[in-house]
Design a protein around this motif. Structure first.
Motif, mmCIF file in Angstrom:
data_model
loop_
_atom_site.group_PDB
_atom_site.id
_atom_site.type_symbol
_atom_site.label_atom_id
_atom_site.label_comp_id
_atom_site.label_asym_id
_atom_site.label_seq_id
_atom_site.Cartn_x
_atom_site.Cartn_y
_atom_site.Cartn_z
ATOM 1 N N LYS A 298 0.733 -1.122 -0.014
ATOM 2 C CA LYS A 298 -0.194 0.133 -0.025
ATOM 3 C C LYS A 298 0.904 1.171 -0.072
ATOM 4 C CE LYS A 298 -3.802 2.392 0.580
ATOM 5 N NZ LYS A 298 -4.825 2.522 -0.606
ATOM 6 N N GLY A 299 0.595 2.004 -0.870
ATOM 7 C CA GLY A 299 1.318 3.482 -0.860
ATOM 8 C C GLY A 299 0.634 4.289 0.367
ATOM 9 N N LEU A 300 1.711 4.554 1.125
ATOM 10 C CA LEU A 300 1.053 5.227 2.438
ATOM 11 C C LEU A 300 1.560 6.739 2.415
ATOM 12 C CD1 LEU A 300 1.674 2.123 4.848
ATOM 13 C CD2 LEU A 300 -0.771 3.237 4.477
ATOM 14 N N PRO A 301 0.704 7.487 3.218
ATOM 15 C CA PRO A 301 1.008 9.119 3.224
ATOM 16 C C PRO A 301 2.261 9.186 3.761
ATOM 17 C CG PRO A 301 -0.846 8.413 4.253
ATOM 18 C CD PRO A 301 -0.852 7.199 3.666
ATOM 19 N N GLY A 302 3.113 9.965 3.577
ATOM 20 C CA GLY A 302 4.379 10.076 4.180
ATOM 21 C C GLY A 302 5.670 9.121 3.995
ATOM 22 N N GLU A 303 5.083 7.983 3.285
ATOM 23 C CA GLU A 303 6.042 6.969 3.012
ATOM 24 C C GLU A 303 5.866 6.562 1.552
ATOM 25 O OE1 GLU A 303 8.162 6.471 5.435
ATOM 26 O OE2 GLU A 303 7.027 7.202 7.442
ATOM 27 N N SER A 304 5.467 7.465 0.831
ATOM 28 C CA SER A 304 5.454 7.007 -0.699
ATOM 29 C C SER A 304 6.712 6.356 -1.348
ATOM 30 C CB SER A 304 5.074 8.133 -1.672
ATOM 31 O OG SER A 304 3.994 8.974 -1.051
ATOM 32 N N ALA A 305 7.766 7.031 -1.043
ATOM 33 C CA ALA A 305 8.918 6.411 -1.607
ATOM 34 C C ALA A 305 9.359 5.045 -0.897
ATOM 35 C CB ALA A 305 10.214 7.351 -1.462
ATOM 36 N N GLY B 116 0.770 10.020 12.433
ATOM 37 C CA GLY B 116 2.073 9.381 11.799
ATOM 38 C C GLY B 116 1.815 8.416 11.029
ATOM 39 N N SER B 117 2.950 7.541 10.573
ATOM 40 C CA SER B 117 2.847 6.840 9.597
ATOM 41 C C SER B 117 2.657 5.352 9.838
ATOM 42 C CB SER B 117 4.184 6.719 8.911
ATOM 43 O OG SER B 117 4.396 5.564 8.165
ATOM 44 N N LEU B 118 2.190 4.356 9.144
ATOM 45 C CA LEU B 118 1.927 2.778 9.359
ATOM 46 C C LEU B 118 2.705 2.236 8.385
ATOM 47 C CD1 LEU B 118 -0.084 1.658 11.527
ATOM 48 C CD2 LEU B 118 -1.482 1.079 9.963
ATOM 49 N N ALA B 119 3.920 2.651 8.077
ATOM 50 C CA ALA B 119 4.591 1.820 7.136
ATOM 51 C C ALA B 119 5.623 0.973 7.603
ATOM 52 C CB ALA B 119 5.298 2.594 6.009
ATOM 53 N N PRO B 120 5.424 -0.407 7.912
ATOM 54 C CA PRO B 120 6.570 -1.173 8.454
ATOM 55 C C PRO B 120 7.905 -0.896 7.708
ATOM 56 C CG PRO B 120 4.654 -2.385 8.043
ATOM 57 C CD PRO B 120 4.378 -1.242 7.293
ATOM 58 N N GLY B 121 8.946 -0.610 8.770
ATOM 59 C CA GLY B 121 10.414 -0.243 8.266
ATOM 60 C C GLY B 121 10.364 1.041 7.691
ATOM 61 N N ALA B 122 9.373 1.945 7.593
ATOM 62 C CA ALA B 122 9.846 3.139 7.173
ATOM 63 C C ALA B 122 10.149 4.128 8.433
ATOM 64 C CB ALA B 122 8.563 3.860 6.626
ATOM 65 N N GLY B 123 10.292 5.402 8.145
ATOM 66 C CA GLY B 123 10.874 6.441 9.182
ATOM 67 C C GLY B 123 9.939 6.314 10.486
ATOM 68 N N GLY B 124 8.665 5.768 10.324
ATOM 69 C CA GLY B 124 7.956 6.218 11.383
ATOM 70 C C GLY B 124 7.058 7.678 11.468
ATOM 71 N N ALA C 27 0.052 -8.627 8.799
ATOM 72 C CA ALA C 27 -0.069 -8.822 7.347
ATOM 73 C C ALA C 27 -1.550 -8.624 6.932
ATOM 74 C CB ALA C 27 0.654 -10.308 7.085
ATOM 75 N N LEU C 28 -2.407 -9.055 8.134
ATOM 76 C CA LEU C 28 -3.901 -9.215 7.888
ATOM 77 C C LEU C 28 -4.385 -7.641 7.754
ATOM 78 C CD1 LEU C 28 -6.118 -11.355 7.715
ATOM 79 C CD2 LEU C 28 -6.656 -10.727 10.205
ATOM 80 N N LEU C 29 -3.850 -6.958 8.487
ATOM 81 C CA LEU C 29 -4.043 -5.488 8.768
ATOM 82 C C LEU C 29 -3.584 -4.760 7.597
ATOM 83 C CD1 LEU C 29 -5.233 -3.094 10.824
ATOM 84 C CD2 LEU C 29 -3.092 -3.014 11.660
ATOM 85 N N MET C 30 -2.689 -4.851 6.980
ATOM 86 C CA MET C 30 -2.137 -4.360 5.897
ATOM 87 C C MET C 30 -3.015 -4.701 4.593
ATOM 88 S SD MET C 30 0.055 -1.890 6.216
ATOM 89 C CE MET C 30 0.746 -1.631 4.510
ATOM 90 N N GLY C 31 -3.450 -5.868 4.560
ATOM 91 C CA GLY C 31 -4.161 -6.437 3.574
ATOM 92 C C GLY C 31 -5.491 -5.546 3.616
ATOM 93 N N LEU C 32 -6.221 -5.217 4.692
ATOM 94 C CA LEU C 32 -7.573 -4.695 4.643
ATOM 95 C C LEU C 32 -7.256 -3.129 4.404
ATOM 96 C CD1 LEU C 32 -8.522 -6.089 8.230
ATOM 97 C CD2 LEU C 32 -9.673 -6.398 5.975
ATOM 98 N N ILE C 33 -6.167 -2.518 5.052
ATOM 99 C CA ILE C 33 -5.548 -1.103 4.647
ATOM 100 C C ILE C 33 -5.474 -0.951 3.008
ATOM 101 C CG2 ILE C 33 -4.003 0.577 4.771
ATOM 102 C CD1 ILE C 33 -3.564 -0.454 7.554
ATOM 103 N N ALA C 34 -5.090 -2.118 2.506
ATOM 104 C CA ALA C 34 -4.781 -2.011 1.169
ATOM 105 C C ALA C 34 -6.110 -1.859 0.328
ATOM 106 C CB ALA C 34 -4.003 -3.190 0.356
ATOM 107 N N ARG C 35 -7.292 -2.249 0.801
ATOM 108 C CA ARG C 35 -8.597 -2.468 0.230
ATOM 109 C C ARG C 35 -9.480 -1.084 0.670
ATOM 110 N NH1 ARG C 35 -6.755 -7.057 0.860
ATOM 111 N NH2 ARG C 35 -6.812 -8.798 -0.829
ATOM 112 N N LEU C 36 -8.964 -0.392 1.530
ATOM 113 C CA LEU C 36 -9.570 0.676 2.138
ATOM 114 C C LEU C 36 -9.669 2.031 1.058
ATOM 115 C CD1 LEU C 36 -8.954 1.069 5.948
ATOM 116 C CD2 LEU C 36 -11.145 -0.039 4.987
ATOM 117 N N PRO C 37 -10.862 2.577 0.892
ATOM 118 C CA PRO C 37 -10.763 3.763 0.266
ATOM 119 C C PRO C 37 -9.833 4.904 0.987
ATOM 120 C CG PRO C 37 -12.736 3.601 1.272
ATOM 121 C CD PRO C 37 -12.190 2.356 1.625
ATOM 122 N N ASP C 38 -9.311 5.897 -0.250
ATOM 123 C CA ASP C 38 -8.129 6.786 0.447
ATOM 124 C C ASP C 38 -8.801 7.726 1.884
ATOM 125 O OD1 ASP C 38 -7.168 5.874 -1.662
ATOM 126 O OD2 ASP C 38 -7.073 7.708 -2.820
#
Ligand SMILES: NC(=O)c1ccc[n+]([C@@H]2O[C@H](COP(=O)([O-])OP(=O)(O)OC[C@H]3O[C@@H](n4cnc5c(N)ncnc54)[C@H](OP(=O)(O)O)[C@@H]3O)[C@@H](O)[C@H]2O)c1
Length: 270
Positions: A144-151, A261-269, A228-239
């Motif tokens: 999922k492309g997440l706000p603040g963690e696009s790159a 803040g951000s919800l991108a595992p491994g990103a700057g937080g 993994a389940l949570l990210m799968g759900l987030i990936a299907r949610l409207p913006d």
């Protein structure tokens, strides 16, 4: 039979360091790559003091020639590489105003080209020998492309697609390709004030990756399952729901950023 050789990039800290210790205790001879020479030297000495075999070669994974040389030095010391774990990575927040293009370039150089160069250095040998394992450390942020963690998200999505294509192309060549997508792991890449959702330790992540290697798994691996389940759900949610859930991130101009803040595992937080 001689002990197999595993190279781990990004071995100077976090998941890579924990994986080097895990594989060395499991009988692998480990090649250690990262930029921090002293941290690698200490790790190699620690492994040797416990009876293991390790060789450190400092290099920037984004420097194709330097990385190739480092892996050549590891092969000269330990022998041909059986397992390449392309783990080195960076997580820098993506900003909108101003656009931090230099950070985006660096993220792609390390997280994407670093993986490509790591594979390039060992793949011809693996194909010639008809056996080998490539393990790309990606992230659940790839889905999922997440706000603040696009790159960061885009770099990991690129890794997933690149590894997937390789996996299919290498099916009949004896080379397994695993793409490992962890959720939050407690390392310096996730400098959050409080524990991130479903966060696991670097050691727990290393044990999961070691199992992937032991089973010669080819394919996509996601963990821990609740994240993994949570990210799968987030990936299907409207913006609009994603924005409510994870905030707008530092992509928004100052003053508009959401505190969530951000919800991108491994990103700057964020
Ligand atoms: N922690 C998480 O929540 C999480 C979640 C999902 C995925 N991941 C992924 O897991 C991998 C490891 O990250 P980590 O969490 O263990 O973070 P970390 O503790 O910051 O480790 C990153 C490693 O990458 C190395 N590295 C960074 N840039 C490099 C470069 N240009 N050349 C060579 N080595 C470089 C660092 O070593 P030097 O500084 O010495 O070069 C360090 O050893 C990354 O790919 C990350 O995206 C992490």
């Amino acid at each position: 039979m001689t002990a197999p050789v595993a190279v781990i990039t990004g071995a100077s800290s976090g998941i890579g360091r924990a994986l080097a210790l895990e594989l060395a205790s499991g009988g692998y001879r480990v090649g250690l790559v990262a930029r921090r020479r002293e941290a690698l030297r200490e790790l190699a000495e620690g492994i040797a003091s416990r009876g293991g075999a390790a060789f450190a070669a400092a290099a920037d994974v984004a420097d194709r020639e330097a990385l190739c040389e480092a892996i050549g030095a590891i092969e000269a010391a330990l022998g041909p590489v059986d397992v390449m774990v392309a783990n080195a990575g960076v997580g820098v927040p993506t900003r909108l105003d101003p656009l931090n293009v230099r950070d985006v370039e660096e993220t792609f150089r390390v997280n994407v080209l670093g993986v490509v160069y790591s594979i390039e250095a060992v793949l011809p040998g693996m194909i010639a020998r008809g056996r080998g394992q490539l393990v790309a450390i990606s992230s659940l942020a790839a889905f999922k492309g997440l706000p603040g963690e696009s790159a960061y998200c885009a770099s990991k999505a690129a890794v997933n697609a690149y590894a997937e294509g390789l996996r299919i192309a290498l099916r009949k060549k004896g080379v397994a390709v695993a793409t490992v997508c962890p959720g939050f792991v407690a390392t310096s890449i996730t400098p959050m004030d409080s524990a991130a959702p479903f966060e696991i330790s670097a050691e727990a992540a290393a044990r999961r990756i070691a199992r992937v290697i032991a089973r010669r798994k080819s394919g996509l691996v996601r963990f821990p399952w609740p994240m993994a389940l949570l990210m799968g759900l987030i990936a299907r949610l409207p913006d609009r729901l994603v924005a409510r859930l994870v905030g707008h991130g530092p992509e928004m101009p100052a003053g508009h950023a959401d505190a969530a803040g951000s919800l991108a595992p491994g990103a700057g937080g964020g």
